[in-house]
Design an enzyme around this catalytic site. Structure first.
Site, mmCIF file in Angstrom:
data_model
loop_
_atom_site.group_PDB
_atom_site.id
_atom_site.type_symbol
_atom_site.label_atom_id
_atom_site.label_comp_id
_atom_site.label_asym_id
_atom_site.label_seq_id
_atom_site.Cartn_x
_atom_site.Cartn_y
_atom_site.Cartn_z
ATOM 1 N N GLN A 40 0.837 -1.195 0.000
ATOM 2 C CA GLN A 40 0.000 0.000 0.000
ATOM 3 C C GLN A 40 0.870 1.242 0.000
ATOM 4 O O GLN A 40 1.285 1.730 1.048
ATOM 5 C CB GLN A 40 -0.952 0.007 1.200
ATOM 6 N N PHE A 41 1.142 1.765 -1.195
ATOM 7 C CA PHE A 41 2.030 2.915 -1.317
ATOM 8 C C PHE A 41 1.455 4.162 -0.650
ATOM 9 O O PHE A 41 2.203 5.062 -0.253
ATOM 10 C CB PHE A 41 2.353 3.193 -2.789
ATOM 11 N N THR A 42 0.144 4.234 -0.459
ATOM 12 C CA THR A 42 -0.456 5.428 0.137
ATOM 13 C C THR A 42 -0.008 5.647 1.581
ATOM 14 O O THR A 42 -0.120 6.769 2.088
ATOM 15 C CB THR A 42 -1.996 5.382 0.076
#
Length: 146
Positions: free
Chosen positions: A78-80
């Site tokens: 999850q890059f966020t």
């Protein structure tokens, strides 16, 4: 590198109407990889997650890790999680590692986790994932390693 841990009664990741990974009781880990993160940092984080005691022991206290609790581990990229959110009204994803580099590191970390723990499931890196979970508690922790 950041990990958001959720103690779950069950969790699964669905991609294109097919289940990519699924666990019952255990830890759902959303994993954010930033610029400058390394395999060594990631291994340190995986080790910490596997040893982190936030499952109830015989006395009802958070004394057991996922192995002692007989749980599973579901790793979801999850890059966020790497977004800078302190200024403005829109997240800045500049601190996130570029996808091609992050995918390679994520796959290495999945391999490492599987070498350290037998019940590891994953989502699909970069896919549009639907994550279903029943949070237990709720119990949620944010872990980072330097």
């Amino acid at each position: 590198m950041r990990a958001l841990l959720q103690r779950v009664l069950e969790a699964k990741v669905v991609v294109d109407d097919a289940t990519a990974g699924e666990i019952q009781h255990g830890i759902l880990v959303f994993l954010g990889i930033g610029k400058g993160d390394t395999l060594e940092k990631g291994q340190k984080l995986i080790d910490k997650i596997l040893k982190y005691r936030f499952f109830d022991d015989e006395q009802g206290k958070m004394g057991w890790n996922v192995s002692q609790a007989g749980g599973g581990l579901l790793l979801v990229s999850q890059f966020t999680l790497m977004a800078q959110t302190q200024k403005g009204l829109r997240p800045d994803f500049g601190p996130a590692m570029p996808p091609s580099e992050a995918k390679a590191l994520y796959e290495q970390l999945v391999g490492y986790a599987k070498s350290q723990f037998e019940n590891v499931q994953t989502g699909i890196f970069g896919a549009d994932m639907k994550v279903h979970l029943v949070n237990d508690g709720p119990v949620t922790f944010n872990l980072e390693v330097e």
